[in-house]
Motif scaffolding. Structure first.
Motif, short mmCIF file in Angstrom:
data_model
loop_
_atom_site.label_atom_id
_atom_site.label_comp_id
_atom_site.label_asym_id
_atom_site.label_seq_id
_atom_site.Cartn_x
_atom_site.Cartn_y
_atom_site.Cartn_z
N LEU A 29 12.30 66.16 18.05
CA LEU A 29 12.76 66.62 19.32
C LEU A 29 14.46 66.34 19.49
O LEU A 29 15.00 66.33 20.28
CB LEU A 29 12.44 65.29 19.88
N GLY A 30 14.51 67.22 18.89
CA GLY A 30 16.17 67.94 18.29
C GLY A 30 16.77 68.70 19.06
O GLY A 30 18.05 69.12 19.62
N CYS A 31 15.48 69.40 19.48
CA CYS A 31 15.74 70.58 20.79
C CYS A 31 14.66 70.04 21.73
O CYS A 31 13.05 69.65 22.04
CB CYS A 31 15.17 71.96 20.49
N PRO A 32 14.95 69.87 23.07
CA PRO A 32 14.01 68.66 24.55
C PRO A 32 13.53 69.75 24.87
O PRO A 32 12.32 69.42 25.56
CB PRO A 32 14.73 67.47 24.89
N ASP A 33 13.78 71.09 25.09
CA ASP A 33 12.96 72.47 25.53
C ASP A 33 11.88 73.12 24.13
O ASP A 33 12.19 73.03 23.17
CB ASP A 33 13.41 72.56 26.73
N TRP A 34 11.56 74.26 24.84
CA TRP A 34 10.76 75.05 24.17
C TRP A 34 10.59 76.41 25.07
O TRP A 34 10.20 76.59 26.18
CB TRP A 34 9.00 74.48 23.60
N PRO A 35 10.13 76.93 24.60
CA PRO A 35 11.12 77.74 22.91
C PRO A 35 12.21 77.62 22.80
O PRO A 35 12.69 78.22 21.41
CB PRO A 35 10.38 79.20 22.39
N GLY A 36 13.03 77.44 23.61
CA GLY A 36 14.15 78.08 23.15
C GLY A 36 15.18 77.07 22.98
O GLY A 36 13.97 75.19 22.41
N LEU A 115 -2.56 78.71 18.44
CA LEU A 115 -2.75 77.51 18.87
C LEU A 115 -1.53 76.42 18.14
O LEU A 115 -1.48 75.77 18.59
CB LEU A 115 -4.16 76.63 17.89
N GLN A 116 -1.41 77.31 16.76
CA GLN A 116 -0.16 76.07 16.49
C GLN A 116 0.90 76.61 17.51
O GLN A 116 2.23 75.78 17.46
CB GLN A 116 0.53 77.07 15.06
N ALA A 117 1.50 78.09 17.77
CA ALA A 117 1.95 77.65 18.86
C ALA A 117 2.46 76.88 20.25
O ALA A 117 3.42 76.26 20.54
CB ALA A 117 2.66 78.93 19.62
N ALA A 118 0.65 76.83 20.49
CA ALA A 118 0.51 75.80 21.30
C ALA A 118 1.26 74.99 21.16
O ALA A 118 1.66 73.39 21.54
CB ALA A 118 -0.37 75.87 21.75
N PHE A 119 0.52 73.60 19.81
CA PHE A 119 1.21 72.33 19.36
C PHE A 119 2.80 71.98 19.03
O PHE A 119 2.70 70.99 19.42
CB PHE A 119 0.13 72.48 17.75
N GLY A 120 3.24 73.38 18.67
CA GLY A 120 4.64 73.29 18.46
C GLY A 120 5.33 73.09 19.92
O GLY A 120 6.12 71.97 19.75
N MET A 121 5.12 74.20 20.89
CA MET A 121 5.20 73.40 22.52
C MET A 121 4.84 71.64 23.28
O MET A 121 5.49 71.16 23.16
CB MET A 121 5.07 74.30 23.24
N TRP A 122 3.34 71.06 22.73
CA TRP A 122 3.24 70.30 23.11
C TRP A 122 4.07 68.80 22.30
O TRP A 122 3.73 68.37 22.88
CB TRP A 122 1.25 70.07 22.87
N THR A 123 4.31 69.51 20.81
CA THR A 123 5.16 68.51 20.30
C THR A 123 6.16 67.99 20.79
O THR A 123 6.49 67.13 20.96
CB THR A 123 5.09 68.69 18.70
N VAL A 124 6.59 68.82 21.68
CA VAL A 124 8.16 68.69 22.08
C VAL A 124 8.06 68.37 23.30
O VAL A 124 8.13 66.93 24.02
CB VAL A 124 9.71 69.72 22.30
N THR A 125 7.36 69.05 24.63
CA THR A 125 7.25 67.98 25.82
C THR A 125 5.94 67.13 25.97
O THR A 125 6.57 66.10 27.07
CB THR A 125 6.24 69.62 26.21
N LEU A 126 4.84 66.46 25.18
CA LEU A 126 4.89 65.37 24.90
C LEU A 126 5.03 64.20 24.17
O LEU A 126 4.70 63.78 23.89
CB LEU A 126 3.57 65.52 24.95
N LEU A 128 6.42 64.14 20.56
CA LEU A 128 5.66 63.78 19.57
C LEU A 128 4.50 62.61 19.41
O LEU A 128 4.28 61.48 18.80
CB LEU A 128 6.96 62.64 18.17
N TRP A 129 3.72 62.89 21.29
CA TRP A 129 2.49 62.04 20.69
C TRP A 129 1.61 62.32 18.96
O TRP A 129 1.21 63.48 18.81
CB TRP A 129 2.03 63.01 21.30
N PRO A 130 1.23 61.42 18.90
CA PRO A 130 0.75 61.23 17.63
C PRO A 130 -0.24 62.26 17.17
O PRO A 130 -0.30 63.40 15.67
CB PRO A 130 0.48 60.06 16.91
N PRO A 131 -1.53 62.51 17.95
CA PRO A 131 -2.63 63.43 18.17
C PRO A 131 -2.28 64.95 17.98
O PRO A 131 -2.37 65.80 17.20
CB PRO A 131 -3.26 63.44 18.62
N VAL A 132 -1.10 65.35 18.48
CA VAL A 132 -0.69 66.86 18.67
C VAL A 132 0.04 67.13 17.27
O VAL A 132 0.08 67.96 17.09
CB VAL A 132 0.00 66.44 19.59
N VAL A 133 1.16 65.62 17.27
CA VAL A 133 1.82 65.95 15.46
C VAL A 133 0.92 66.18 14.61
O VAL A 133 1.19 67.24 13.68
CB VAL A 133 2.95 65.05 15.17
#
Length: 372
Positions: A29-36, A115-126, A128-133
């Motif tokens: 969560l070094g950057c709290p938003d995505w993709p910026g 899919l990886q781009a979506a998971f990368g976004m959800w990793t931040v927006t959710l 670090l929810w463990p299932p997404v990570v």
């Protein structure tokens, strides 16, 4: 296309390493938003930019090294995605005979990248929810595996179907080959499951749950709960950084990861023994590569526990896991593509009988005519 695939292979390995570093440095969560990053294309460095960033995200103060770690990972992954899309375009443009398989693989790669781009976004927006990570890490390994399969598919056929030469008559062994294929696919499934367990352990911050080996907290299975180990935490808009599971859950996750490692080791060892007993032309180098990486991975796993997860060991544990996964996929590819042969007992016995008969036709240097 081969050169571009080689570049993609190197880059995906780097991306896997960067992803591991991002988790280990708590930079997810070094950057709290995505993709910026805080509304910028790069992490804010100037004081006025930092003020703007912290006003936009007051709950997430700027930590520069974590923000840079996250953005380097994102840009590396984005570059890899562009290369994979290019490979897909080249695959559909080419008209070579083997290209249908290449198109299938590159299309699968492009879908995984999306899919990886979506998971990368959800990793931040959710947060670090463990299932997404876990799925995000697994997607990185699948990308690596498919790129290896693509590279092997692009090898000229003359280099992949040369069986081991011998003076002994040989025949293809279709039933044993089929059994080895089937068992190899089983081992592949188990290996993917073990990688998933490792990702689940990392995403739940359970790597330090057992600081001893082979026991866990000086116990075996007393504090282990199957239900807790695989229960999905409820998402409630709070951060999962550093984990939110209780001690028993983390211990359970770590123990099942170790059990999975033992099962994987046994099955992979049996597969390598069967491969060595075959007459596969590449059995020795393939077995040596997989066995060496397996032994190294086991050692790194033990050191990660007893040395309390030092950064170099933890990073190496992730990277060697990728190399082990890649080496097994390479082995599986050649097992499927290169014919495995054994001695033909009928022809062997016939040649032996013929040689004995010929030797009996000459007695004291005089030729004895045969009935034929």
């Amino acid at each position: 296309m081969i050169r571009l695939t080689n570049i993609a292979l190197v880059l995906v390995f780097i991306v896997i390493g960067l992803g591991a570093l991002t988790r280990l440095l708590d930079a997810g969560l070094g950057c709290p938003d995505w993709p910026g990053c805080y509304g910028f294309l790069t992490p804010p460095n100037h004081s006025e930019h930092i003020e703007i960033a912290e006003s936009l995200y007051p709950e997430t103060p700027v930590v520069r090294h974590q923000a840079w770690m996250e953005m380097v990972h994102r840009y590396a992954a984005g570059s890899l995605g562009l290369i994979i899309f290019t490979l897909t375009w080249l695959g559909y443009r080419s008209k070579k005979p083997s290209i249908p398989r290449v198109r299938f693989i590159t299309t699968a790669l492009s879908l995984i990248v999306i899919l990886q781009a979506a998971f990368g976004m959800w990793t931040v927006t959710l947060k670090l929810w463990p299932p997404v990570v876990t799925l995000h890490l697994l997607g990185g390994f699948m990308t690596f595996g498919l790129l290896i399969w693509l590279r092997l598919t692009l090898i000229p056929s003359r280099s992949t179907n040369v069986p081991e030469t011998s003076s002994t008559s040989k025949i293809p062994t279709k039933p044993p080959l089929k059994r080895l294929h089937t068992f190899g696919l089983l081992v592949f499934i188990v290996l993917v499951a073990q990688i998933s367990l490792g990702a689940w352990t990392s995403s739940n911050y359970a790597g330090l749950a057992c600081p001893d080996f082979p026991t866990c907290q000086n116990q075996w299975l007393e504090h282990t709960s199957l239900e807790k180990a695989f229960s999905i935490p409820t998402y409630d808009d709070l951060s999962f950084l550093h984990g939110r599971t209780d001690a028993q859950t983390r211990v359970s996750i770590q123990v099942f990861h170790r059990i999975g490692a033992m099962i994987t080791t046994v099955l992979l060892s049996v597969f390598l023994i069967l491969l060595m007993r075959s007459q596969h032309s590449l059995r020795k180098p393939l077995t040596l590569a997989v066995a060496s990486l397996l032994g190294l991975q086991i050692g790194l796993g033990i050191l990660s526990a007893v040395w309390l997860l030092p950064l170099p060991i933890a990073l190496a544990h992730n990277l060697v896991a990728a190399l082990l996964f890649g080496s097994f996929i390479t082995t599986l590819h050649f097992v499927i593509q290169v014919p495995i042969t054994v001695e033909d007992p009928l022809k062997s016995s016939h040649s032996t009988t013929s040689s004995i008969g010929k030797s009996q036709e000459v007695v004291d240097g005089n030729a004895i005519p045969s009935n034929s």
